[in-house]
Design a protein around this motif. Structure first.
Motif, PDB file in Angstrom:
ATOM      1  N   CYS A 155       0.851  -1.326  -0.039  1.00  0.00           N
ATOM      2  CA  CYS A 155      -0.017  -0.107  -0.009  1.00  0.00           C
ATOM      3  C   CYS A 155       1.009   1.211   0.051  1.00  0.00           C
ATOM      4  O   CYS A 155       1.663   1.522   1.037  1.00  0.00           O
ATOM      5  CB  CYS A 155      -0.727  -0.052   1.185  1.00  0.00           C
ATOM      6  SG  CYS A 155      -2.115   1.333   1.401  1.00  0.00           S
ATOM      7  N   TRP A 156       0.708   2.126  -1.012  1.00  0.00           N
ATOM      8  CA  TRP A 156       1.672   3.319  -1.299  1.00  0.00           C
ATOM      9  C   TRP A 156       0.473   4.515  -1.233  1.00  0.00           C
ATOM     10  O   TRP A 156      -0.769   4.382  -1.715  1.00  0.00           O
ATOM     11  CB  TRP A 156       2.397   3.141  -2.530  1.00  0.00           C
ATOM     12  CG  TRP A 156       3.610   2.391  -2.670  1.00  0.00           C
ATOM     13  CD1 TRP A 156       3.800   1.297  -1.570  1.00  0.00           C
ATOM     14  CD2 TRP A 156       4.415   2.373  -3.688  1.00  0.00           C
ATOM     15  NE1 TRP A 156       5.005   0.897  -2.299  1.00  0.00           N
ATOM     16  CE2 TRP A 156       5.449   1.163  -3.240  1.00  0.00           C
ATOM     17  CE3 TRP A 156       4.718   3.005  -4.808  1.00  0.00           C
ATOM     18  CZ2 TRP A 156       6.486   0.733  -4.335  1.00  0.00           C
ATOM     19  CZ3 TRP A 156       5.623   2.678  -5.603  1.00  0.00           C
ATOM     20  CH2 TRP A 156       6.659   1.732  -5.413  1.00  0.00           C
ATOM     21  N   LEU A 157       0.988   5.444  -0.818  1.00  0.00           N
ATOM     22  CA  LEU A 157       0.053   6.700  -0.697  1.00  0.00           C
ATOM     23  C   LEU A 157       0.825   7.936  -1.371  1.00  0.00           C
ATOM     24  O   LEU A 157       2.003   8.102  -1.229  1.00  0.00           O
ATOM     25  CB  LEU A 157      -0.517   7.234   0.603  1.00  0.00           C
ATOM     26  CG  LEU A 157      -1.146   6.273   1.433  1.00  0.00           C
ATOM     27  CD1 LEU A 157      -1.466   6.682   2.897  1.00  0.00           C
ATOM     28  CD2 LEU A 157      -2.450   5.862   0.653  1.00  0.00           C
ATOM     29  N   ILE A 158       0.210   8.791  -1.849  1.00  0.00           N
ATOM     30  CA  ILE A 158       0.560  10.082  -2.487  1.00  0.00           C
ATOM     31  C   ILE A 158       0.176  11.243  -1.531  1.00  0.00           C
ATOM     32  O   ILE A 158      -1.004  11.423  -1.303  1.00  0.00           O
ATOM     33  CB  ILE A 158       0.143  10.489  -3.693  1.00  0.00           C
ATOM     34  CG1 ILE A 158       0.467   9.489  -4.827  1.00  0.00           C
ATOM     35  CG2 ILE A 158       0.772  11.723  -4.436  1.00  0.00           C
ATOM     36  CD1 ILE A 158      -0.154   9.566  -6.258  1.00  0.00           C
ATOM     37  N   VAL A 205       5.788   9.862  -2.066  1.00  0.00           N
ATOM     38  CA  VAL A 205       5.252   8.780  -2.146  1.00  0.00           C
ATOM     39  C   VAL A 205       5.668   7.969  -0.713  1.00  0.00           C
ATOM     40  O   VAL A 205       6.865   7.895  -0.360  1.00  0.00           O
ATOM     41  CB  VAL A 205       5.616   7.869  -3.293  1.00  0.00           C
ATOM     42  CG1 VAL A 205       5.103   6.685  -3.374  1.00  0.00           C
ATOM     43  CG2 VAL A 205       5.202   8.863  -4.397  1.00  0.00           C
ATOM     44  N   TYR A 206       4.831   7.398  -0.129  1.00  0.00           N
ATOM     45  CA  TYR A 206       5.017   6.965   1.166  1.00  0.00           C
ATOM     46  C   TYR A 206       4.542   5.228   1.030  1.00  0.00           C
ATOM     47  O   TYR A 206       3.326   4.824   0.650  1.00  0.00           O
ATOM     48  CB  TYR A 206       4.185   7.409   2.263  1.00  0.00           C
ATOM     49  CG  TYR A 206       4.351   8.733   2.586  1.00  0.00           C
ATOM     50  CD1 TYR A 206       5.585   9.255   3.432  1.00  0.00           C
ATOM     51  CD2 TYR A 206       3.849   9.908   1.855  1.00  0.00           C
ATOM     52  CE1 TYR A 206       6.066  10.356   3.548  1.00  0.00           C
ATOM     53  CE2 TYR A 206       4.377  11.235   2.116  1.00  0.00           C
ATOM     54  CZ  TYR A 206       5.500  11.523   3.052  1.00  0.00           C
ATOM     55  OH  TYR A 206       5.919  12.476   3.173  1.00  0.00           O
ATOM     56  N   ASP A 207       5.321   4.494   1.460  1.00  0.00           N
ATOM     57  CA  ASP A 207       4.765   3.044   1.427  1.00  0.00           C
ATOM     58  C   ASP A 207       4.585   2.628   2.686  1.00  0.00           C
ATOM     59  O   ASP A 207       5.028   2.617   3.899  1.00  0.00           O
ATOM     60  CB  ASP A 207       6.156   2.218   1.115  1.00  0.00           C
ATOM     61  CG  ASP A 207       5.692   0.432   1.502  1.00  0.00           C
ATOM     62  OD1 ASP A 207       4.786   0.304   1.729  1.00  0.00           O
ATOM     63  OD2 ASP A 207       6.703  -0.407   0.889  1.00  0.00           O
ATOM     64  N   LYS A 260       6.296  10.216  12.092  1.00  0.00           N
ATOM     65  CA  LYS A 260       6.003   8.750  11.725  1.00  0.00           C
ATOM     66  C   LYS A 260       6.247   8.614  10.032  1.00  0.00           C
ATOM     67  O   LYS A 260       6.941   7.709   9.610  1.00  0.00           O
ATOM     68  CB  LYS A 260       4.780   8.206  12.269  1.00  0.00           C
ATOM     69  CG  LYS A 260       4.320   6.851  11.594  1.00  0.00           C
ATOM     70  CD  LYS A 260       4.919   5.903  12.395  1.00  0.00           C
ATOM     71  CE  LYS A 260       4.913   4.585  11.908  1.00  0.00           C
ATOM     72  NZ  LYS A 260       6.099   3.500  12.542  1.00  0.00           N
ATOM     73  N   MET A 261       5.792   9.548   9.387  1.00  0.00           N
ATOM     74  CA  MET A 261       5.555   9.632   8.058  1.00  0.00           C
ATOM     75  C   MET A 261       7.102   9.738   7.427  1.00  0.00           C
ATOM     76  O   MET A 261       7.291   8.878   6.312  1.00  0.00           O
ATOM     77  CB  MET A 261       5.037  10.779   7.183  1.00  0.00           C
ATOM     78  CG  MET A 261       3.740  10.818   7.377  1.00  0.00           C
ATOM     79  SD  MET A 261       3.035  12.483   6.682  1.00  0.00           S
ATOM     80  CE  MET A 261       2.875  12.119   5.179  1.00  0.00           C
ATOM     81  N   LYS A 262       7.917  10.359   8.095  1.00  0.00           N
ATOM     82  CA  LYS A 262       9.407  10.411   7.360  1.00  0.00           C
ATOM     83  C   LYS A 262      10.056   8.803   7.315  1.00  0.00           C
ATOM     84  O   LYS A 262      10.960   8.692   6.293  1.00  0.00           O
ATOM     85  CB  LYS A 262      10.331  11.305   8.519  1.00  0.00           C
ATOM     86  CG  LYS A 262       9.762  12.737   8.364  1.00  0.00           C
ATOM     87  CD  LYS A 262      10.641  13.472   9.376  1.00  0.00           C
ATOM     88  CE  LYS A 262      10.284  14.801   9.472  1.00  0.00           C
ATOM     89  NZ  LYS A 262      10.612  15.395  10.672  1.00  0.00           N
ATOM     90  N   GLY A 263       9.826   7.913   8.094  1.00  0.00           N
ATOM     91  CA  GLY A 263      10.139   6.639   8.077  1.00  0.00           C
ATOM     92  C   GLY A 263       9.594   5.788   6.907  1.00  0.00           C
ATOM     93  O   GLY A 263      10.084   4.621   6.686  1.00  0.00           O
ATOM     94  N   LEU A 264       8.585   6.183   6.404  1.00  0.00           N
ATOM     95  CA  LEU A 264       7.833   5.603   5.234  1.00  0.00           C
ATOM     96  C   LEU A 264       7.897   5.994   3.946  1.00  0.00           C
ATOM     97  O   LEU A 264       7.419   5.456   3.049  1.00  0.00           O
ATOM     98  CB  LEU A 264       6.270   5.654   5.680  1.00  0.00           C
ATOM     99  CG  LEU A 264       5.795   5.176   7.219  1.00  0.00           C
ATOM    100  CD1 LEU A 264       4.226   5.554   7.395  1.00  0.00           C
ATOM    101  CD2 LEU A 264       6.078   3.711   7.471  1.00  0.00           C
ATOM    102  N   LEU A 265       8.746   7.405   3.956  1.00  0.00           N
ATOM    103  CA  LEU A 265       8.885   7.718   2.848  1.00  0.00           C
ATOM    104  C   LEU A 265       9.594   7.214   1.841  1.00  0.00           C
ATOM    105  O   LEU A 265      10.684   6.598   2.263  1.00  0.00           O
ATOM    106  CB  LEU A 265       9.586   9.301   3.104  1.00  0.00           C
ATOM    107  CG  LEU A 265      10.011  10.044   1.944  1.00  0.00           C
ATOM    108  CD1 LEU A 265       8.608  10.849   1.015  1.00  0.00           C
ATOM    109  CD2 LEU A 265      10.769  11.134   2.224  1.00  0.00           C
TER     110      LEU A 265
END
Ligand code: HEM
Length: 86
Positions: A20-23, A28-30, A69-74
């Protein structure tokens, strides 16, 4: 090293609970590994695939914690020119 740049066509392939990836805001975040831990639920994240999810993300008024938290998913940058007309 330059960040990888993803097209809309590539990102939208990742639209299920195993991948699941998001923009959000041109990035782009996984979020696959975060689905089960998301305080807003996995369904909300899955519903935000296949589009630019910036509005969805901002409407919730996510905290600084969430942004950290997002930074780690980038995983890279989004090529905005590939976003289809809404
Ligand atoms: C990488 C992306 C995201 C991360 C890291 C993330 C993280 C978080 C975190 C940590 C919270 C707890 C409250 C806070 O700290 O603000 C939260 C709540 C929430 N999130 Fe997300 N979120 C993401 C994307 C989204 C998206 C795209 C939606 C779509 C609408 C969404 C919907 C919600 C909702 C509805 C809540 C509130 C849950 C509640 O308090 O009942 N989130 N998120």
């Amino acid at each position: 090293m330059a960040e990888k740049v993803y097209t809309f066509e590539e990102v939208v392939k990742h639209n299920n609970n195993h991948d699941c990836w998001l923009i959000i805001s041109g990035k782009v975040y996984d979020v696959t590994a975060f689905l089960a831990d998301h305080p807003g639920g996995d369904e909300t994240l899955l519903e935000s695939t296949g589009k630019d999810a910036t509005g969805d993300f901002e409407d919730v008024g996510h905290s600084k914690d969430a942004k950290d938290k997002m930074k780690g998913l980038l995983i890279g940058d989004f090529d905005e020119s590939t976003l289809p007309p809404q």
